[in-house]
Every structure is written in structure tokens, then in C-alpha cells.
Write a protein that holds these residues in place. Structure first.
Motif, PDB file in Angstrom:
ATOM      1  N   THR A 181       9.802  -3.685  15.394  1.00  0.00           N
ATOM      2  CA  THR A 181       9.620  -4.835  14.512  1.00  0.00           C
ATOM      3  C   THR A 181       8.286  -5.521  14.759  1.00  0.00           C
ATOM      4  N   GLN A 182       7.971  -5.732  16.040  1.00  0.00           N
ATOM      5  CA  GLN A 182       6.713  -6.394  16.366  1.00  0.00           C
ATOM      6  C   GLN A 182       5.509  -5.520  16.005  1.00  0.00           C
ATOM      7  N   ALA A 183       5.647  -4.218  16.220  1.00  0.00           N
ATOM      8  CA  ALA A 183       4.572  -3.307  15.834  1.00  0.00           C
ATOM      9  C   ALA A 183       4.353  -3.354  14.321  1.00  0.00           C
ATOM     10  N   ALA A 184       5.445  -3.377  13.581  1.00  0.00           N
ATOM     11  CA  ALA A 184       5.346  -3.406  12.128  1.00  0.00           C
ATOM     12  C   ALA A 184       4.679  -4.688  11.635  1.00  0.00           C
ATOM     13  N   LYS A 185       5.012  -5.807  12.264  1.00  0.00           N
ATOM     14  CA  LYS A 185       4.395  -7.083  11.874  1.00  0.00           C
ATOM     15  C   LYS A 185       2.886  -7.031  12.065  1.00  0.00           C
ATOM     16  N   MET A 186       2.469  -6.520  13.222  1.00  0.00           N
ATOM     17  CA  MET A 186       1.037  -6.438  13.508  1.00  0.00           C
ATOM     18  C   MET A 186       0.344  -5.479  12.537  1.00  0.00           C
ATOM     19  N   ALA A 187       0.963  -4.323  12.343  1.00  0.00           N
ATOM     20  CA  ALA A 187       0.357  -3.308  11.479  1.00  0.00           C
ATOM     21  C   ALA A 187       0.270  -3.785  10.034  1.00  0.00           C
ATOM     22  N   ALA A 188       1.332  -4.439   9.575  1.00  0.00           N
ATOM     23  CA  ALA A 188       1.335  -4.946   8.209  1.00  0.00           C
ATOM     24  C   ALA A 188       0.265  -6.014   8.029  1.00  0.00           C
ATOM     25  N   GLY A 189       0.104  -6.853   9.035  1.00  0.00           N
ATOM     26  CA  GLY A 189      -0.908  -7.897   8.976  1.00  0.00           C
ATOM     27  C   GLY A 189      -2.318  -7.336   8.898  1.00  0.00           C
ATOM     28  N   MET A 190      -2.510  -6.146   9.474  1.00  0.00           N
ATOM     29  CA  MET A 190      -3.829  -5.496   9.414  1.00  0.00           C
ATOM     30  C   MET A 190      -4.052  -4.774   8.089  1.00  0.00           C
ATOM     31  N   GLY A 191      -2.979  -4.683   7.287  1.00  0.00           N
ATOM     32  CA  GLY A 191      -3.111  -4.040   5.983  1.00  0.00           C
ATOM     33  C   GLY A 191      -2.780  -2.568   5.962  1.00  0.00           C
ATOM     34  N   ALA A 192      -2.196  -2.036   7.046  1.00  0.00           N
ATOM     35  CA  ALA A 192      -1.853  -0.617   7.109  1.00  0.00           C
ATOM     36  C   ALA A 192      -0.620  -0.319   6.251  1.00  0.00           C
ATOM     37  N   LEU A 193      -0.417   0.966   5.986  1.00  0.00           N
ATOM     38  CA  LEU A 193       0.794   1.429   5.315  1.00  0.00           C
ATOM     39  C   LEU A 193       1.784   1.857   6.395  1.00  0.00           C
ATOM     40  N   VAL A 194       2.924   1.201   6.449  1.00  0.00           N
ATOM     41  CA  VAL A 194       3.837   1.345   7.591  1.00  0.00           C
ATOM     42  C   VAL A 194       5.185   1.888   7.148  1.00  0.00           C
ATOM     43  N   THR A 195       5.696   2.852   7.907  1.00  0.00           N
ATOM     44  CA  THR A 195       7.059   3.342   7.710  1.00  0.00           C
ATOM     45  C   THR A 195       7.824   3.203   9.018  1.00  0.00           C
ATOM     46  N   ILE A 196       8.994   2.563   8.965  1.00  0.00           N
ATOM     47  CA  ILE A 196       9.875   2.444  10.133  1.00  0.00           C
ATOM     48  C   ILE A 196      11.086   3.326   9.921  1.00  0.00           C
ATOM     49  N   PRO A 212       6.882  -7.451   5.052  1.00  0.00           N
ATOM     50  CA  PRO A 212       6.155  -7.421   3.773  1.00  0.00           C
ATOM     51  C   PRO A 212       6.249  -6.073   3.064  1.00  0.00           C
ATOM     52  N   ASN A 213       5.720  -6.046   1.853  1.00  0.00           N
ATOM     53  CA  ASN A 213       5.895  -4.875   0.986  1.00  0.00           C
ATOM     54  C   ASN A 213       5.158  -3.626   1.455  1.00  0.00           C
ATOM     55  N   ASN A 214       4.188  -3.784   2.365  1.00  0.00           N
ATOM     56  CA  ASN A 214       3.503  -2.577   2.855  1.00  0.00           C
ATOM     57  C   ASN A 214       4.245  -1.933   4.021  1.00  0.00           C
ATOM     58  N   VAL A 215       5.483  -2.384   4.276  1.00  0.00           N
ATOM     59  CA  VAL A 215       6.357  -1.755   5.276  1.00  0.00           C
ATOM     60  C   VAL A 215       7.554  -1.139   4.552  1.00  0.00           C
ATOM     61  N   ILE A 216       7.729   0.157   4.739  1.00  0.00           N
ATOM     62  CA  ILE A 216       8.837   0.893   4.121  1.00  0.00           C
ATOM     63  C   ILE A 216       9.837   1.272   5.205  1.00  0.00           C
ATOM     64  N   THR A 217      11.118   1.148   4.915  1.00  0.00           N
ATOM     65  CA  THR A 217      12.160   1.548   5.863  1.00  0.00           C
ATOM     66  C   THR A 217      12.820   2.829   5.375  1.00  0.00           C
ATOM     67  N   GLU A 218      13.080   3.739   6.319  1.00  0.00           N
ATOM     68  CA  GLU A 218      13.776   4.986   5.997  1.00  0.00           C
ATOM     69  C   GLU A 218      14.740   5.339   7.119  1.00  0.00           C
ATOM     70  N   PHE A 219      15.763   6.070   6.756  1.00  0.00           N
ATOM     71  CA  PHE A 219      16.723   6.536   7.758  1.00  0.00           C
ATOM     72  C   PHE A 219      16.050   7.593   8.641  1.00  0.00           C
ATOM     73  N   SER A 220      16.346   7.535   9.918  1.00  0.00           N
ATOM     74  CA  SER A 220      15.718   8.463  10.861  1.00  0.00           C
ATOM     75  C   SER A 220      16.553   9.734  11.026  1.00  0.00           C
ATOM     76  N   ASN A 221      15.911  10.852  10.768  1.00  0.00           N
ATOM     77  CA  ASN A 221      16.495  12.156  11.097  1.00  0.00           C
ATOM     78  C   ASN A 221      15.326  13.111  11.331  1.00  0.00           C
ATOM     79  N   GLU A 222      15.626  14.285  11.840  1.00  0.00           N
ATOM     80  CA  GLU A 222      14.545  15.204  12.211  1.00  0.00           C
ATOM     81  C   GLU A 222      13.704  15.611  11.004  1.00  0.00           C
ATOM     82  N   TYR A 223      14.350  15.802   9.867  1.00  0.00           N
ATOM     83  CA  TYR A 223      13.604  16.213   8.678  1.00  0.00           C
ATOM     84  C   TYR A 223      12.569  15.151   8.290  1.00  0.00           C
TER      85      TYR A 223
END
Length: 361
Positions: A181-196, A212-223
């Protein structure tokens, strides 16, 4: 109780276990505190501040261990300290036993009482003594990752935030806990495209709402992991199983699918790492390269920002230090079940089952 604060001797570990304010809270309750000379200097707290708080300064680490009923530290004892721990002495620190059989064997042999910050539990199975350092490490993961993406240190040569007309960097974060979560906040603030990626759908819903909207959430699996690593510029490993070894979510063979200069920051290194090729590094030599992929695996990341980290750590550990000092560890643990979860090894016996499972003992 006699409480000892040794100077940390792990490579570039600049934190100290308690601020002078924390020491004052002990001494005003008539506990005796011995602080090794210069223990707090690198965190911005000179010996004079500890003396003003009522502590006595001792010259050597040996003296501190020899006199103390309880040793309060930041990081696990390293090899030079193994022989200093005494039978029945309380050691209250981060241990991360599951990542080191050698440390585990040494503490069993010492017959000391090992209470680990990282397995103390709060309400709802939260980890109150791990949280602030995870917050620091999560934010630092982006800060360090951005630096090692630079070409002079063999990164891709990518600016995470991009510029007008150039796409931002892509960041993949494994784990949606405190670090993620903290990594995503920092990365989003820098303007990066983030996937958790995370396996807890409720957590993903929460993160989707607050980030924010530049953070996308996805379910984690090997694929999904294998797909994302092909284009990620920076990958942050932030997976935690309390007290246990972290699972390898990125295996050795996956490195070949990453682009040259991709940066891996494995914050889970304390628990063995969630990347198979992880091995602990130091602030002195923080990175290594395998298959043209940059690995940053510093095992004490918050040690690089000791002023912030020491204050944040004292804020959460001090109430537990006071409970142990006031009541003794057994009564304190009996009355505080969350604190009792921190008891890992006592008198040569492993108490926490995750440690036994890690080493099949």
C-alpha cells in the motif's frame, strides 16, 4: 528491571531501539537503563540526550549485555553477539527466525527469552510492531527502485513518472499489505503506472477505493505474475506470512522473461524473500545482477533513514517494553495475549510453530 540498549552492529544499521524520550519513560518508573556509547548518534540522539533522560552510558556492547535483564534492540543479533546473550535474559527485537537457521540455533543454545517484534499481534491479527517499519520500507522501495532504474547503475534508464509525450514507468507490486500500500502511494504520487496483486479480494476492493486511478488491482496468481513481469520496469515484493518464510512468487526461470535492466526490490528479504534469487544485501553493497535483472535486497532498508525510523519504532514498541519491564515477561504475556504471540524461543525451546516448520524440527 535493568534494560540495556546496545549499539546496532549490523552493516549500516543506524537505528537505535529507543529514543531518549522512550528511555525517560522507563527511568521515571524507576527502571535502570544502560545505553552503549554512541548507540543513538546516527539516529540524531547523542549520549548527552540519554544521560539527560536518566540513562547510564557504558562503553562496550559486552558491558550492556552483561548487566541487563532485558536487551532492547532493532535488528536480530548477528554472529558477534550470539555468545553475549545469557540464559533467562529477555531479548526484544526483530528476529525473523524463519529466514536464518544459524540464528535460531544460536538463540536456542543461549537459553534466552526471545520476543520478536514481528510476531506481536494487535487486534484483528494486525502486526503493530512491524507496521511502521513496513511503512518506511514500502515507501523506500519506490525511492530506491527509481534510483536503480537509472542507466549508470545498469537499470533500464526509465524515469518512473515519465514526461509529457513519454509513458510513465510500469510498477508491479506483489502483496497489498502495508508494504504494498505504501509503495503504491509513493509510486502513484510520482505518476507511475501501478499494478498491485493480492489473493485477498476484500483487500483489493479496499485498495481500489482508496488509491488513485493510476493504480490497478488484480488477483494474484502465477499466470498474472508471469504476464506482468514481461513489461514491468520495477517489481516490488511485499508478501508476508507472519513468522514464516515468504513464498517464492517469482522463480529463477522467470527472470528470462523480464526485460534487461528491470529492477526487483524484495522487501520480504527479512523472511527469506518472495523472489527465488533473493539474497540479503547491505546499504554498502545494495544490488547485484542476475540475467541482466537488477536485484535490490537490503535487509534493513529503514536503517538508511534512522531518525524517522527510530522515532516511528519507539512509538509502537515502548508500550510493550514498559509492560515487560513493569511486570516481567511472563506476567506481561499472560495479561496481553498479543504480546505473547511475540514469544518465539524460551529456554532453548522453540515456541512459535512457524519456526519449527521452516526448519522441519
Amino acid at each position: 528491571m535493568i534494560v540495556g540498549l546496545p549499539k546496532e552492529i549490523k552493516n549500516n544499521e543506524n537505528r537505535v531501539a529507543l529514543t531518549p524520550g522512550g528511555v525517560f519513560e522507563l527511568t521515571k518508573r524507576n527502571h535502570t537503563v544502560y545505553v552503549q556509547s554512541d548507540a543513538g548518534t546516527n539516529s540524531g540522539f547523542p549520549d548527552e540526550k540519554y544521560i539527560d533522560a536518566g540513562a547510564t552510558i557504558l562503553s562496550t556492547i559486552e558491558e550492556v549485555y552483561a548487566i541487563a535483564d532485558m536487551i532492547v534492540k532493532v535488528k536480530e543479533p548477528i554472529e558477534e553477539e550470539y555468545s553475549l546473550a545469557k540464559e533467562g535474559q529477555i531479548l526484544f527485537t526483530y528476529f525473523h527466525f524463519a529466514s536464518s537457521e544459524k540464528l535460531t540455533e544460536a538463540m536456542i543454545a543461549s537459553k534466552s527469552v526471545c520476543i520478536a517484534y514481528e510476531t506481536v499481534e494487535g487486534p484483528n491479527r494486525s502486526l503493530p510492531l512491524l507496521t511502521p517499519m513496513s511503512e518506511v520500507a514500502g515507501r523506500m522501495a519506490i525511492q530506491q527502485g527509481a534510483k536503480y532504474l537509472e542507466k549508470p547503475v545498469q537499470g533500464k534508464g526509465i524515469l518512473l513518472g515519465g514526461v509529457p509525450g513519454v509513458r510513465p514507468g510500469k510498477i508491479l507490486i506483489l502483496g497489498g499489505g502495508v508494504v504494498g500500500t505504501q509503495a503504491a502511494k509513493m509510486a502513484a504520487g510520482m505518476g507511475a503506472l501501478v499494478t498491485i496483486l493480492d489473493i485477498n479480494v476484500d483487500r483489493l476492493r479496499y485498495l481500489n477505493d482508496i488509491l488513485p486511478n493510476n493504480v490497478i488491482t488484480e488477483f494474484s496468481n502465477e499466470y498474472n505474475i508471469r504476464e506482468h513481469i514481461k513489461t514491468a520496469d520495477l517489481i516490488v515484493g511485499g508478501v508476508l506470512i507472519p513468522g514464516a518464510k515468504a513464498p517464492n512468487l517469482i522463480t529463477r526461470d522467470m527472470l528470462k522473461d523480464m526485460q534487461s535492466g528491470t529492477v526487483l526490490v524484495d522487501v520480504a528479504v527479512d523472511q527469506g524473500g518472495c523472489i527465488e534469487t533473493t539474497k540479503p544485501t547491505t546499504h554498502e553493497n545494495p544490488t547485484y545482477i542476475i540475467d541482466e535483472v537488477v536485484h535490490y535486497c537490503v535487509a534493513n532498508m529503514p536503517g538508511a533513514v534512522p531518525y524517522t525510523s527510530t522515532i516511528a519504532l519507539t512509538n509502537v514498541t515502548l508500550p510493550y517494553v514498559l509492560q515487560i519491564a513493569n511486570k516481567g515477561w511472563e506476567r506481561a504475556c499472560d495479561e496481553n495475549k498479543g504480546l505473547s504471540k511475540g514469544v518465539n524461543i524460551v529456554n532453548g525451546e522453540i515456541i512459535l510453530k512457524e519456526i519449527s516448520e521452516a526448519f522441519a524440527v
